[in-house]
Design a protein around this motif. Structure first.
Motif, short mmCIF file in Angstrom:
data_model
loop_
_atom_site.label_atom_id
_atom_site.label_comp_id
_atom_site.label_asym_id
_atom_site.label_seq_id
_atom_site.Cartn_x
_atom_site.Cartn_y
_atom_site.Cartn_z
N ALA A 187 6.58 4.38 5.20
CA ALA A 187 5.99 3.57 6.26
C ALA A 187 4.52 3.92 6.46
O ALA A 187 3.68 3.04 6.67
CB ALA A 187 6.77 3.76 7.56
N LEU A 188 4.20 5.21 6.39
CA LEU A 188 2.81 5.63 6.57
C LEU A 188 1.93 5.11 5.44
O LEU A 188 0.81 4.64 5.68
CB LEU A 188 2.74 7.16 6.63
N LEU A 189 2.43 5.17 4.21
CA LEU A 189 1.65 4.67 3.08
C LEU A 189 1.45 3.16 3.17
O LEU A 189 0.39 2.64 2.80
CB LEU A 189 2.35 5.04 1.77
N ALA A 190 2.45 2.46 3.66
CA ALA A 190 2.32 1.01 3.84
C ALA A 190 1.26 0.69 4.89
O ALA A 190 0.51 -0.29 4.75
CB ALA A 190 3.66 0.41 4.22
N MET A 191 1.17 1.51 5.93
CA MET A 191 0.15 1.30 6.96
C MET A 191 -1.25 1.49 6.37
O MET A 191 -2.19 0.78 6.75
CB MET A 191 0.38 2.25 8.14
N TRP A 235 -6.31 9.87 3.57
CA TRP A 235 -5.05 9.90 4.30
C TRP A 235 -3.86 9.65 3.39
O TRP A 235 -2.79 10.22 3.59
CB TRP A 235 -5.09 8.89 5.45
N ARG A 236 -4.06 8.83 2.37
CA ARG A 236 -2.97 8.66 1.39
C ARG A 236 -2.67 10.00 0.71
O ARG A 236 -1.51 10.37 0.54
CB ARG A 236 -3.36 7.61 0.35
N ALA A 280 2.02 16.08 1.56
CA ALA A 280 3.12 16.53 2.43
C ALA A 280 4.46 16.26 1.78
O ALA A 280 5.38 17.09 1.84
CB ALA A 280 3.03 15.84 3.79
N VAL A 281 4.60 15.10 1.16
CA VAL A 281 5.86 14.77 0.46
C VAL A 281 6.12 15.76 -0.66
O VAL A 281 7.26 16.17 -0.90
CB VAL A 281 5.79 13.33 -0.09
N LEU A 312 8.89 11.61 10.34
CA LEU A 312 8.14 10.40 10.01
C LEU A 312 8.46 10.00 8.57
O LEU A 312 8.62 10.86 7.70
CB LEU A 312 6.63 10.63 10.16
N ASP A 313 8.52 8.69 8.35
CA ASP A 313 8.85 8.15 7.03
C ASP A 313 7.57 7.98 6.23
O ASP A 313 6.73 7.14 6.57
CB ASP A 313 9.56 6.80 7.20
N PRO A 314 7.39 8.73 5.14
CA PRO A 314 6.13 8.62 4.38
C PRO A 314 5.91 7.23 3.80
O PRO A 314 4.77 6.78 3.68
CB PRO A 314 6.28 9.68 3.29
#
Length: 270
Positions: free
Chosen positions: A101-105, A66-67, A73-74, A97-99
Protein backbone atom coordinates in the motif's frame (compact mmCIF):
# COMPACT_ATOMS: atom_id res chain seq x y z
CA UNK A 1 -7.50 17.69 22.29
CA UNK A 2 -4.13 16.54 23.66
CA UNK A 3 -1.52 19.17 24.40
CA UNK A 4 1.21 19.24 21.74
CA UNK A 5 4.04 18.60 24.18
CA UNK A 6 2.25 15.48 25.49
CA UNK A 7 2.05 13.86 22.05
CA UNK A 8 4.37 11.29 20.52
CA UNK A 9 6.56 13.07 17.90
CA UNK A 10 4.68 11.50 14.98
CA UNK A 11 1.31 12.39 16.50
CA UNK A 12 2.53 15.96 16.94
CA UNK A 13 3.70 15.99 13.31
CA UNK A 14 0.31 14.72 12.16
CA UNK A 15 -1.50 17.33 14.24
CA UNK A 16 0.70 20.12 12.86
CA UNK A 17 0.62 19.19 9.18
CA UNK A 18 -2.63 17.23 8.78
CA UNK A 19 -4.99 18.33 11.55
CA UNK A 20 -8.06 16.89 9.81
CA UNK A 21 -6.77 13.34 9.72
CA UNK A 22 -5.20 13.75 13.16
CA UNK A 23 -8.62 14.58 14.60
CA UNK A 24 -10.18 11.58 12.85
CA UNK A 25 -7.44 9.27 14.14
CA UNK A 26 -8.33 10.16 17.73
CA UNK A 27 -11.48 8.06 17.29
CA UNK A 28 -9.46 4.94 16.50
CA UNK A 29 -8.70 2.41 19.25
CA UNK A 30 -5.69 3.56 21.24
CA UNK A 31 -3.54 0.61 20.21
CA UNK A 32 -3.96 1.45 16.51
CA UNK A 33 -3.34 5.18 16.63
CA UNK A 34 0.44 5.10 16.39
CA UNK A 35 0.34 3.16 13.12
CA UNK A 36 -2.19 5.65 11.76
CA UNK A 37 -0.08 8.63 12.82
CA UNK A 38 2.90 7.00 11.10
CA UNK A 39 0.85 6.58 7.93
CA UNK A 40 -0.30 10.21 8.06
CA UNK A 41 3.30 11.39 8.53
CA UNK A 42 4.44 9.24 5.60
CA UNK A 43 1.72 10.72 3.40
CA UNK A 44 2.78 14.22 4.43
CA UNK A 45 6.36 13.49 3.38
CA UNK A 46 5.18 12.27 -0.02
CA UNK A 47 3.08 15.41 -0.50
CA UNK A 48 6.10 17.55 0.43
CA UNK A 49 8.09 16.06 -2.44
CA UNK A 50 6.21 18.22 -4.92
CA UNK A 51 5.96 21.20 -2.58
CA UNK A 52 9.69 21.62 -1.99
CA UNK A 53 11.02 20.48 -5.39
CA UNK A 54 9.92 22.43 -8.45
CA UNK A 55 11.76 20.32 -11.04
CA UNK A 56 10.01 17.04 -11.98
CA UNK A 57 13.27 15.08 -11.72
CA UNK A 58 13.83 16.30 -8.17
CA UNK A 59 10.30 15.25 -7.25
CA UNK A 60 11.01 11.75 -8.56
CA UNK A 61 14.30 11.60 -6.66
CA UNK A 62 12.55 12.47 -3.39
CA UNK A 63 9.84 9.89 -4.01
CA UNK A 64 12.49 7.29 -4.86
CA UNK A 65 14.11 7.96 -1.49
CA UNK A 66 10.88 6.90 0.19
CA UNK A 67 10.51 3.90 -2.10
CA UNK A 68 14.00 2.80 -1.06
CA UNK A 69 13.06 3.34 2.60
CA UNK A 70 10.06 1.03 2.29
CA UNK A 71 11.90 -1.64 0.32
CA UNK A 72 14.84 -1.61 2.74
CA UNK A 73 12.43 -2.15 5.63
CA UNK A 74 10.88 -5.11 3.81
CA UNK A 75 14.36 -6.53 3.29
CA UNK A 76 15.17 -6.12 6.99
CA UNK A 77 17.92 -3.56 6.44
CA UNK A 78 18.66 -0.87 9.07
CA UNK A 79 16.23 2.03 9.13
CA UNK A 80 17.26 5.37 7.73
CA UNK A 81 17.87 8.09 10.28
CA UNK A 82 14.91 10.35 9.73
CA UNK A 83 12.06 11.39 12.00
CA UNK A 84 9.51 9.60 9.82
CA UNK A 85 11.60 6.97 8.03
CA UNK A 86 12.76 5.26 11.23
CA UNK A 87 9.29 4.70 12.77
CA UNK A 88 7.93 3.87 9.31
CA UNK A 89 10.49 1.09 8.94
CA UNK A 90 9.67 -0.20 12.41
CA UNK A 91 5.95 -0.28 11.59
CA UNK A 92 6.62 -2.19 8.37
CA UNK A 93 8.87 -4.72 10.10
CA UNK A 94 6.26 -5.22 12.83
CA UNK A 95 3.54 -5.85 10.24
CA UNK A 96 1.51 -2.80 11.26
CA UNK A 97 1.73 -1.17 7.81
CA UNK A 98 1.37 -2.87 4.43
CA UNK A 99 4.42 -2.09 2.26
CA UNK A 100 2.47 -2.75 -0.94
CA UNK A 101 0.00 0.00 0.00
CA UNK A 102 2.84 2.40 0.81
CA UNK A 103 4.58 1.72 -2.51
CA UNK A 104 1.31 2.29 -4.36
CA UNK A 105 0.94 5.66 -2.62
CA UNK A 106 4.41 6.62 -3.85
CA UNK A 107 3.68 5.51 -7.41
CA UNK A 108 0.45 7.50 -7.52
CA UNK A 109 2.40 10.72 -6.89
CA UNK A 110 4.85 10.15 -9.72
CA UNK A 111 2.45 11.24 -12.46
CA UNK A 112 2.78 14.50 -14.31
CA UNK A 113 1.17 17.71 -13.11
CA UNK A 114 -1.32 18.79 -14.30
CA UNK A 115 -3.14 15.46 -14.75
CA UNK A 116 -3.99 14.71 -18.38
CA UNK A 117 -7.75 14.71 -17.84
CA UNK A 118 -10.45 14.25 -15.21
CA UNK A 119 -10.04 10.48 -15.23
CA UNK A 120 -6.31 10.84 -14.52
CA UNK A 121 -7.11 13.24 -11.68
CA UNK A 122 -9.56 10.78 -10.12
CA UNK A 123 -7.08 7.93 -10.46
CA UNK A 124 -4.43 10.01 -8.69
CA UNK A 125 -6.83 10.88 -5.88
CA UNK A 126 -7.75 7.20 -5.48
CA UNK A 127 -4.07 6.31 -5.35
CA UNK A 128 -3.14 8.97 -2.80
CA UNK A 129 -5.87 10.08 -0.38
CA UNK A 130 -7.93 7.03 -1.32
CA UNK A 131 -5.12 4.58 -0.67
CA UNK A 132 -4.40 6.26 2.68
CA UNK A 133 -8.03 5.80 3.74
CA UNK A 134 -8.07 2.16 2.61
CA UNK A 135 -4.85 1.39 4.48
CA UNK A 136 -6.24 3.10 7.58
CA UNK A 137 -9.23 0.81 7.28
CA UNK A 138 -6.97 -2.22 7.03
CA UNK A 139 -5.14 -1.12 10.19
CA UNK A 140 -8.53 -0.91 11.91
CA UNK A 141 -9.73 -4.33 10.68
CA UNK A 142 -12.43 -2.88 8.44
CA UNK A 143 -12.38 -5.92 6.18
CA UNK A 144 -11.48 -6.15 2.50
CA UNK A 145 -15.09 -5.62 1.49
CA UNK A 146 -14.92 -1.99 2.61
CA UNK A 147 -11.58 -1.14 0.98
CA UNK A 148 -13.01 0.23 -2.27
CA UNK A 149 -15.63 2.37 -0.54
CA UNK A 150 -13.02 3.76 1.87
CA UNK A 151 -10.76 4.57 -1.07
CA UNK A 152 -13.55 6.44 -2.84
CA UNK A 153 -14.44 8.34 0.32
CA UNK A 154 -10.77 9.19 0.77
CA UNK A 155 -10.52 10.35 -2.84
CA UNK A 156 -13.50 12.65 -2.29
CA UNK A 157 -11.73 14.11 0.74
CA UNK A 158 -8.58 14.56 -1.35
CA UNK A 159 -10.55 16.34 -4.05
CA UNK A 160 -12.14 18.67 -1.51
CA UNK A 161 -8.72 19.48 -0.09
CA UNK A 162 -7.31 20.20 -3.53
CA UNK A 163 -10.19 22.50 -4.43
CA UNK A 164 -10.08 24.33 -1.09
CA UNK A 165 -6.35 24.93 -1.59
CA UNK A 166 -6.49 26.09 -5.20
CA UNK A 167 -5.50 29.73 -4.54
CA UNK A 168 -2.47 28.62 -2.54
CA UNK A 169 -1.46 25.89 -5.02
CA UNK A 170 -1.72 28.14 -8.05
CA UNK A 171 0.23 30.90 -6.29
CA UNK A 172 2.99 28.36 -5.67
CA UNK A 173 3.16 27.51 -9.37
CA UNK A 174 1.28 24.23 -9.05
CA UNK A 175 -1.34 23.02 -11.54
CA UNK A 176 -3.32 20.31 -9.75
CA UNK A 177 -6.29 20.28 -12.15
CA UNK A 178 -6.33 19.16 -15.78
CA UNK A 179 -6.44 21.80 -18.48
CA UNK A 180 -9.92 20.76 -19.54
CA UNK A 181 -11.16 22.03 -16.17
CA UNK A 182 -8.75 24.90 -15.48
CA UNK A 183 -6.75 25.99 -18.56
CA UNK A 184 -3.26 27.38 -17.98
CA UNK A 185 -3.11 31.04 -16.96
CA UNK A 186 -6.87 31.19 -16.37
CA UNK A 187 -7.75 33.07 -13.17
CA UNK A 188 -10.08 31.44 -10.68
CA UNK A 189 -12.36 34.44 -11.03
CA UNK A 190 -13.09 33.47 -14.64
CA UNK A 191 -16.79 32.46 -14.76
CA UNK A 192 -16.22 29.48 -17.07
CA UNK A 193 -13.40 28.13 -14.93
CA UNK A 194 -15.38 28.64 -11.73
CA UNK A 195 -18.32 26.79 -13.26
CA UNK A 196 -16.13 23.86 -14.33
CA UNK A 197 -14.54 23.60 -10.89
CA UNK A 198 -17.95 23.84 -9.23
CA UNK A 199 -19.13 20.98 -11.43
CA UNK A 200 -16.10 18.97 -10.35
CA UNK A 201 -17.05 19.56 -6.71
CA UNK A 202 -20.53 18.29 -7.54
CA UNK A 203 -19.05 15.16 -9.05
CA UNK A 204 -17.08 14.71 -5.84
CA UNK A 205 -20.32 14.86 -3.88
CA UNK A 206 -21.73 12.10 -6.07
CA UNK A 207 -18.66 9.96 -5.48
CA UNK A 208 -18.89 10.59 -1.77
CA UNK A 209 -22.58 9.69 -1.63
CA UNK A 210 -21.91 6.32 -3.26
CA UNK A 211 -19.05 5.64 -0.86
CA UNK A 212 -21.06 6.58 2.23
CA UNK A 213 -23.88 4.22 1.25
CA UNK A 214 -21.37 1.40 0.83
CA UNK A 215 -19.88 2.18 4.25
CA UNK A 216 -23.18 1.88 6.11
CA UNK A 217 -22.13 -1.43 7.69
CA UNK A 218 -18.58 -0.39 8.55
CA UNK A 219 -17.55 -1.84 11.94
CA UNK A 220 -17.63 0.74 14.73
CA UNK A 221 -13.97 -0.01 15.49
CA UNK A 222 -13.06 1.14 11.98
CA UNK A 223 -15.01 4.41 11.87
CA UNK A 224 -11.88 6.59 12.10
CA UNK A 225 -10.90 5.47 8.58
CA UNK A 226 -14.13 6.94 7.19
CA UNK A 227 -14.38 10.12 9.25
CA UNK A 228 -12.61 12.35 6.69
CA UNK A 229 -15.73 11.78 4.59
CA UNK A 230 -17.64 13.95 7.07
CA UNK A 231 -15.34 16.88 6.32
CA UNK A 232 -15.36 16.10 2.60
CA UNK A 233 -19.13 16.34 2.49
CA UNK A 234 -19.20 19.68 4.29
CA UNK A 235 -16.39 21.08 2.13
CA UNK A 236 -17.77 19.87 -1.21
CA UNK A 237 -21.21 21.29 -0.48
CA UNK A 238 -19.61 24.67 0.16
CA UNK A 239 -17.41 24.39 -2.91
CA UNK A 240 -20.34 23.44 -5.17
CA UNK A 241 -22.45 26.38 -4.00
CA UNK A 242 -22.79 29.40 -6.32
CA UNK A 243 -21.57 31.77 -3.62
CA UNK A 244 -18.13 30.19 -3.11
CA UNK A 245 -15.24 32.57 -3.84
CA UNK A 246 -12.73 30.47 -5.75
CA UNK A 247 -10.14 33.24 -5.82
CA UNK A 248 -10.12 33.66 -2.01
CA UNK A 249 -8.31 31.42 0.47
CA UNK A 250 -10.65 29.24 2.53
CA UNK A 251 -11.51 30.09 6.09
CA UNK A 252 -9.86 27.93 8.76
CA UNK A 253 -11.74 24.96 10.12
CA UNK A 254 -14.49 26.02 12.46
CA UNK A 255 -16.13 24.43 15.47
CA UNK A 256 -18.95 23.11 13.29
CA UNK A 257 -16.56 20.96 11.24
CA UNK A 258 -14.86 19.55 14.33
CA UNK A 259 -18.18 18.87 16.06
CA UNK A 260 -19.50 17.04 13.00
CA UNK A 261 -16.46 14.73 13.05
CA UNK A 262 -16.78 14.21 16.80
CA UNK A 263 -20.48 13.40 16.57
CA UNK A 264 -19.92 10.81 13.83
CA UNK A 265 -16.94 9.35 15.70
CA UNK A 266 -18.82 9.03 18.96
CA UNK A 267 -21.83 7.44 17.24
CA UNK A 268 -19.60 5.10 15.28
CA UNK A 269 -21.28 5.83 11.95
CA UNK A 270 -21.26 8.50 9.25
Amino acid sequence: MPEADALHPLAALARRHDPDRFLCALFAPAEARQAIFTLIAFNHELARAREVAREPMMVLIRLQWWRDTVEEAVAGRPARQHEVAAPLSAAIEAGRLDPAALLAMIEAREGDEPPEDRQALEERLLGTAGALAAETGRILDAGAGFAEALARAGAAYGLAGTLRSLPHLLAAGRRPLPGEILPANTPLSDPAAAGAIRALAGRGLGMLGEARRALSGLPRRSIAAALPAVLAGRDLRRLASPGWRWDAPPAPRGAGDRMAVAWAGLRGRL
